[in-house]
Design a protein around this motif. Structure first.
Motif, short mmCIF file in Angstrom:
data_model
loop_
_atom_site.label_atom_id
_atom_site.label_comp_id
_atom_site.label_asym_id
_atom_site.label_seq_id
_atom_site.Cartn_x
_atom_site.Cartn_y
_atom_site.Cartn_z
N GLN A 610 0.88 -1.11 0.09
CA GLN A 610 -0.05 0.01 0.13
C GLN A 610 0.84 1.22 -0.03
N ASN A 611 2.13 1.17 -0.09
CA ASN A 611 3.20 2.30 -0.25
C ASN A 611 3.03 3.08 1.09
N ARG A 612 2.75 2.63 2.26
CA ARG A 612 2.89 3.17 3.55
C ARG A 612 4.23 3.27 4.06
N SER A 613 4.89 4.22 3.99
CA SER A 613 6.44 4.36 4.07
C SER A 613 6.59 4.29 5.59
N GLU A 614 5.96 5.00 6.47
CA GLU A 614 6.29 4.88 7.89
C GLU A 614 5.88 3.56 8.53
N MET A 615 4.94 3.07 8.09
CA MET A 615 4.55 2.07 8.82
C MET A 615 5.35 0.89 8.31
N ALA A 616 5.79 0.75 7.00
CA ALA A 616 6.71 -0.23 6.55
C ALA A 616 7.90 -0.04 6.97
N ILE A 617 8.38 1.23 7.29
CA ILE A 617 9.70 1.04 8.09
C ILE A 617 9.52 0.37 9.37
N TYR A 618 8.42 0.85 10.08
CA TYR A 618 8.40 0.26 11.47
C TYR A 618 8.22 -1.37 11.66
N PHE A 619 7.68 -1.70 10.44
CA PHE A 619 7.56 -3.37 10.38
C PHE A 619 8.92 -3.98 10.03
N ALA A 630 14.42 -5.98 3.62
CA ALA A 630 14.53 -4.70 2.80
C ALA A 630 14.67 -4.89 1.43
N LEU A 631 15.35 -5.75 1.00
CA LEU A 631 15.33 -6.17 -0.40
C LEU A 631 14.07 -6.59 -1.07
N SER A 632 13.40 -7.20 -0.34
CA SER A 632 12.16 -7.64 -0.69
C SER A 632 11.18 -6.40 -1.06
N GLY A 633 11.22 -5.51 0.00
CA GLY A 633 10.45 -4.54 -0.02
C GLY A 633 10.73 -3.64 -1.23
N CYS A 634 12.02 -3.56 -1.40
CA CYS A 634 12.65 -2.80 -2.80
C CYS A 634 11.96 -3.48 -3.95
N MET A 653 7.04 5.71 -4.64
CA MET A 653 7.17 4.39 -4.56
C MET A 653 8.79 4.13 -4.73
N LYS A 654 9.19 4.76 -5.85
CA LYS A 654 10.57 4.75 -6.18
C LYS A 654 11.45 5.19 -5.01
N GLU A 655 11.04 6.26 -4.52
CA GLU A 655 11.78 6.83 -3.49
C GLU A 655 12.00 5.66 -2.10
N LEU A 656 10.79 5.21 -1.91
CA LEU A 656 10.73 4.31 -0.72
C LEU A 656 11.54 3.02 -1.10
N ALA A 657 11.50 2.49 -2.28
CA ALA A 657 12.30 1.35 -2.76
C ALA A 657 13.89 1.58 -2.59
N GLN A 658 14.30 2.93 -3.19
CA GLN A 658 15.63 3.28 -2.81
C GLN A 658 15.94 3.43 -1.49
#
Length: 1255
Positions: A610-619, A630-634, A653-658
């Protein structure tokens, strides 16, 4: 009246009209149908406020019945008709933004109206509704009330996502709210712009210029002009998003909307918050009283009986001051007495309320009824909170709202429920984690799992990561919380319109075979279930659809997700899995009650999709296998960005992947610095969390070039590349040993010893059990050389070696016998990938030499004269190359042939090999026949070029040539752009030049050469001046005879327009040789500058593919590779020896060893995050933020000190008064002679003078 807009707005307008065309069928208006004469108007006006002439003949016909009626009633004396005023509203000369409006009857069902606003009008569902009551007259609003509305109410509504309901007029409190919403919308960011919805519920009969809104077909938009000229009517405020114009049949009368407004508020208070009504609480509704008339007591009393909380602005005047006086200042004496078992207000209390009512409303006639209402309000005073705006600041108004709602909810909740759960749910709904931390999670409250469960779901669905972190830190067990059923519910809450929603819908259609049901607005009366989330469009989404989406995004990098939970086999085909999943999901689905084995990874996938950056970083921080996660999320984000159409979302999405790639790079760097061998093991260990993939495989699939450029990854690849030889071995030594194999037994090439292996793979530190095993036995060994694989295959039928045990993940108890030195050294040299590569390069050069010799020297005619022996050798050589391509394609361990072909075609050089082989086969077939012999030879000549270009890929392994090859590849794109511009000029000049030089020339071959080929040669300076310039002599015989020209003779030049030919030549050379060539040079320079900085990263990334290719390749090169193929066929088909080489760098560890490796990786990740947090805390921005918090605290303490100063001054005044009073009493008693004091009066002592240390 209808405005269809301009340009592209026409389609949008027609769509809006279509969406709202049903409104007149459902929504009605009210028209007065009975004329009841107003006694004060001499028969000219009806009690509804309308003039006699404005009434229809039906309303005036029955004189007898109207004479019997004394009071006009809307329900009896008005009738319903289809509404004729709805659509969009545009304020002329004030604002371009359109507002929605609707004229409706006062008894319209509130469910239909609410679904219209949230469904068709697109208003976001509220997290809070604040209904501002009172202050509707034209009197000036007090300054502090304006500040409370501006800085308190609207600001708090922005932070909570609230609806503010007023009359929507440009007068009184409604105008103040409109201005405050406008100012905050201007200052707020675009993200929070739509959070505050200002809704006006006004009486239709009070709206000025309301005839401008009338259109039976709807207005899109209606032009509405604002005029403040009438005293009896009011204009609508342009700062409101929507208007509900309640029609009760009256004209110029207030209060007609009161009943409908109360019903709407009550209906909304029973709806759920969140997406699809997924919140944990009902939408809180709060009524705020500002000033107000005495007649509003009935409105307050009725809503209090339905447990509606009220916030009264004490000091704003009118009814607000009266309620503050009655409820705060009356004595707390018993407010009721029991008479015959009935509870009623005391007589004393009733008298005091009546006295205060007369004080505040001296001119009110019906005081007795209103006093009874006030006494009824007094009985429900627990639902009323008073706010003294003159004493309290507006900054903490949101806290006041929260406490008001919590106080009201405590009166409604049962005794078994937690007293703080409602306050927690409100804090989550408003996303106020600061209030939750300070009031609820300060250590004083012991939270249970049941109290946090619903709030956790609310925080997850509505994207509130700070609350998710807070709940996790305060006792919520994620292992107990996340079941497969709850995970499916999370995926069902995906917002429509997103890429994930569309992908899930496609997979759902595949499983169901038909389009899933989508809720429509066909029946407004029953559509409340849709708004409540009971008929969500994704209600049938299961884990099978989620697994399908992940398969699409992940590709062939890993196995299918959630197949184990669904009871499906990983090796089953797609169609078979679909049938079994459909059968399973039609049953009871017992798997939904099971817990997810890896909850943080599942939540991480859900947040990333869902491209939820802050929540994805915490998980990601909470999950295991941080590098692979991290590679899988990328990988997921980069694949999603290819499917996303919106540019802003694609960029995010590209910024969060990077960002995830950077995290993987940094965490692995921390692991590599800690322990080199364990970090190597981390790269190739097969993951159980991520469906059997490894870090290297996932990094390759995610195009993680930065990750592959890390020194640790490159060190591992270098060790694999060199095998058991030292990495600093010179190339000439390899070449010499290659031609003289017996030199491998000498010291010419240095090989690593077993002690070196152990030192590189991990030191011999004792483990936690105290045994002296090295880290190999704990974390497994790394596959460094080709000989290790050979050892595994050789020992597959026999005993288990230490390396075999480590790779297979099984313990070993004995050491296998060592091979003889001659055999082991021979395998160490020839089975290394670098040796295989060197052999293939040398043999490929020999192949090209043989190919060139055949084409230029020994290419004989078709049979029976040819082919020659050398040509037969060439055919056999190409046959062995084809055999190797078949082995690489279909024997890689991939399940399906479709996946095999997809993986093979993805490589550019495989496409080159395919083209070369196809051309060779075509040329071979054609050269065997006399008719196509020449064509076949031409095809083979072209094919030789393709085979020669294949050398570029071979030299990609070189450290200096590899990056340059990448730069050349990037520049090829610039060449294509240059050729496009060149072709435009070349065609323009060539056609014009040919037409001007030769008036008639039908020879197509000559035309093609003179139009395209000759202008192309002009760029390189080959200009036939004699032919183009008539002033020069031309020795070519020519003719103007058309018959001869048609027979093939050379036509003569045209002399009349030769001057134009010269000018065109000058312009053409100027543009091509100066402009376009320099443009190409500039493009090359820019590309070189950009790519040069990252070319080393690109080269390191591409180097992995080459190493994988030669690691899995047999030791012998074509044509001798046929022997290796025969050996493989015997092993696989006859001896049934399984192949482990097909799994590139995959290490399978036991569960215990895997857990230890995960623990070590988690420790390294925590150390990395701690270091990052420390760096961030020491940054200037964080220091300024902490300083700002401290300054705010100091300011707050200073304000409290000023309050203490005021209190001390008041106390000093009281003490001075008491002292004076006592002095007066003493003096009075001293002057009298009634009694004599037994002792003299006390004397005030000076403590400073009497102190012994005062000197």
């Amino acid at each position: 009246m209808r405005d269809t807009g301009e340009g592209g707005g026409g389609d949008k307008t027609s769509k809006t009209e279509k969406d709202q065309s049903w409104i007149p069928k459902i929504i009605k208006k009210r028209v007065c149908t009975t004329f009841v004469e107003d006694s004060l108007s001499n028969g000219v006006q009806c009690q509804c406020g309308g003039a006699r002439d404005a009434h229809a003949s039906v309303a005036l016909g029955d004189y007898f019945s109207t004479a019997m009626v004394n009071h006009w009633d809307s329900a009896q004396h008005s009738s319903e008709y289809p509404t004729d005023a709805f659509g969009e509203l545009q304020f002329v000369g004030v604002s371009r933004r359109h507002s929605y409006f609707l004229r409706l009857s006062w008894d319209t069902p509130p469910s239909a109206v609410y679904n219209l606003m949230t469904g068709n009008w697109g208003l976001p569902a509220p997290n809070l509704v604040v209904s501002v009551v009172g202050g509707e007259d034209r009197t000036k609003v007090k300054t502090w009330v304006r500040e409370v509305l501006r800085q308190g109410l609207v600001k708090a509504s922005q932070s909570t996502g609230a609806w503010i309901v007023t009359t929507g007029m440009r007068e009184g409190v409604g105008g103040c709210v409109g201005e405050a919403v406008r100012d905050h919308a201007t200052a707020a960011s675009s993200v929070s712009l739509n959070k505050v919805v200002a809704l006006g519920i006004a009486p239709w009969g009070m709206v000025q210029n309301r005839q401008q809104l009338v259109n039976p077909q709807g207005s899109f938009p209606a032009k509405y002009s604002i005029e403040n000229t009438s005293k009896d009517f009011c204009c609508l405020d342009n700062n409101y998003q929507a208007f509900l114009l309640v029609d009760d049949g009256t004209v110029g009368r207030r209060g007609g909307e009161t009943r409908f407004r109360a019903k709407v508020e009550e209906y909304i208070s029973h709806q759920r918050t969140g997406i699809w009504g997924s919140g944990s609480i009902d939408i809180p509704v709060l009524c705020m009283l500002v000033s107000g008339e005495a007649s509003m007591l009935e409105r307050v009393d009725r809503s209090l009986k339905t447990c509606m909380p009220w916030l009264v602005l004490a000091g704003s005047g009118g009814l607000a001051d009266f309620l503050s006086d009655v409820l705060e200042n009356l004595s707390l004496a018993p407010a009721s007495n029991e008479v015959d078992g009935e509870v009623g207000p005391s007589v004393d209390l009733k008298d005091r309320v009546a006295e205060r009512f007369k004080k505040h409303f001296p001119s009110e006639a019906e005081s007795d009824k209103l006093v009874e209402r006030a006494l009824s309000i007094y009985q429900n005073r627990d639902f009323i909170t008073f706010y003294h705006g003159e004493q309290e600041g507006p900054n903490d108004f949101d806290t006041v709202l929260l406490k008001t709602l919590v106080q009201a909810s405590k009166q409604r909740t049962s005794a078994d429920a937690s007293p703080y759960s409602e306050e927690l749910k409100l804090a989550v709904t408003w996303n106020r984690v600061d209030i939750a931390k300070s009031e609820l999670f300060n250590g004083d409250i012991q939270w249970r799992y049941e109290d946090l469960e619903d709030s956790m779901t609310d925080a997850l669905i509505n994207n509130k990561p700070q609350f998710v972190r807070l709940f996790t830190e305060n006792g919520l067990n994620i292992m107990e919380y996340l079941t497969y059923g709850r995970l499916e519910n999370l995926f069902r809450s995906v917002a429509d319109g997103t890429v994930l929603y569309q992908l899930l819908q496609c997979r759902l259609v595949e499983r169901l075979g038909t389009s899933p049901p989508v809720p429509t607005f066909t029946n407004l009366q029953d559509s409340s279930n849709v708004a409540a989330g009971k008929s969500s469009p994704v209600a049938d989404i299961s884990l099978f659809e989620v697994a399908g989406v992940l398969d699409l995004l992940m590709g062939d990098v890993c196995q299918s997700f959630y197949y184990d939970a669904l009871g499906l086999e990983q090796t089953s085909s797609k169609r078979r899995a679909l049938r079994r999943a459909s059968k399973l999901l039609r049953s009871d689905c017992m798997y939904r009650a099971e817990r997810c084995p890896y909850p943080w990874a599942s939540l991480f996938i859900w947040a990333v999709l869902q491209n939820r950056s802050e929540m994805a970083i915490y998980f990601w921080e909470m999950s295991v296998e941080s590098v692979l996660s991290a590679l899988s999320g990328c990988k997921i984000l980069r694949e999603l960005s290819k499917l996303e159409d919106e540019t802003e979302t694609k960029l995010s999405m590209k910024e969060l992947a990077q960002r995830f790639e950077n995290l993987a790079h940094d965490v692995f760097g921390s692991c590599y610095r800690s322990n080199e061998s364990r970090s190597f093991t981390l790269l190739i260990t097969q993951s159980q969390v991520w469906a059997g993939t490894t870090c290297l495989q996932m990094g390759m699939g995610a195009d993680a070039r930065l990750f592959f450029s890390h020194d640790g990854v490159q060190t591992l690849l270098s060790q694999i590349w060199w095998g058991d030889m030292k990495r600093n071995t010179e190339v000439w030594k390899l070449l010499l040993t290659f031609f003289c194999p017996f030199l491998c037994y000498t010291n010419l090439i240095t090989f690593r010893k077993q002690e070196d292996h152990q030192q590189e793979e991990g030191g011999g530190e004792p483990n936690e059990d105290g045994q002296g095993r090295d880290s190999d036995s704990l974390y497994g060994t790394t596959i460094f050389s080709f000989s290790d694989i050979k050892n595994i295959e050789a020992d597959a039928q026999g005993s288990t070696s230490p390396r075999t045990a480590a790779i297979k993940g099984i313990p070993h108890s004995h050491t296998p016998p060592k091979r003889p030195f001659i055999v082991s050294r021979w395998r160490q040299f020839w089975f290394a990938p670098v040796t295989s590569f060197l052999g293939n390069v040398l043999m490929y050069f020999l192949f090209l030499l043989l190919f060139a010799y055949v084409l230029m020297v020994d290419f004989k005619p078709p049979p029976p004269s040819g082919p020659s022996n050398t040509e037969y050798v060439l055919y056999f050589w190409v046959f062995t190359i084809v055999c190797e391509e078949i082995r690489e394609t279909f024997f890689l361990g991939i399940v399906t042939w479709r996946q095999t072909m997809r993986v093979y075609i993805q490589d550019v050089w495989n496409k080159c090999d395919l083209v070369a082989i196809m051309l060779f086969i075509i040329g071979l077939i054609c050269r065997m026949f006399e008719s196509s012999y020449g064509f076949g030879r031409d095809v083979l000549c072209v094919d030789y070029m393709v085979f020669t270009l294949r050398l570029i890929h071979i030299f990609a392994i070189h450290k200096q040539l590899g990056p340059k090859i990448i730069i050349v590849g990037k520049m090829m794109k610039d060449i294509f752009f240059f050729l496009f511009f060149l072709m435009v000029w070349l065609m323009a000049y060539g056609v014009a030049n040919q037409a001007l030089l030769y008036s008639y020339d039908p020879r197509l071959d000559h035309i093609f050469r003179r139009v395209f080929y000759r202008p192309y040669l002009h760029i390189f300076g080959q200009i036939p001046v004699e032919e183009m310039d008539v002033g020069k002599e031309w020795d070519m015989e020519c003719t103007d005879n058309v018959t001869l020209i048609q027979g093939g003779a050379e036509p003569c030049r045209s002399l009349s327009n030769n001057w134009l030919v010269v000018i065109l030549l000058i312009v053409y050379l100027l543009v091509t040789n100066i402009l376009l060539i320099n443009l190409l040079i500039a493009m090359f320079s820019h590309t070189f500058t950009v790519v040069q900085a990252n070319s080393d990263i690109y080269w390191k990334f591409q180097r992995y593919n080459l190493i994988v290719q030669y690691h899995s390749r047999p030791s012998l090169a074509p044509p001798f590779i046929i022997l290796s193929h025969i050996n493989l066929i015997i092993k696989r088909n006859i001896r049934k020896v399984p192949s482990l080489k097909i799994h590139h760098f995959v290490l399978q560890l036991s569960k215990k060893e895997t857990n230890r490796l995960m623990t070590w990786e988690t420790i390294q990740k925590e150390d990395f995050l701690t270091a990052q947090t420390k760096i961030q805390r020491n940054s200037d921005s964080e220091r300024l933020k902490r300083m700002s918090v401290k300054v705010d605290g100091v300011v707050k303490h200073m304000a409290e000190n000023r309050d203490f100063d005021h209190r001390l001054r008041a106390l000093e005044n009281e003490m001075e008064y008491c002292s004076n009073a006592l002095s007066w009493i003493v003096d009075t008693l001293a002057q009298g002679s009634t009694f004599k004091p037994p002792r003299p009066p006390p004397i005030l002592k000076d403590e400073f003078a009497s102190s012994p240390n005062s000197a």
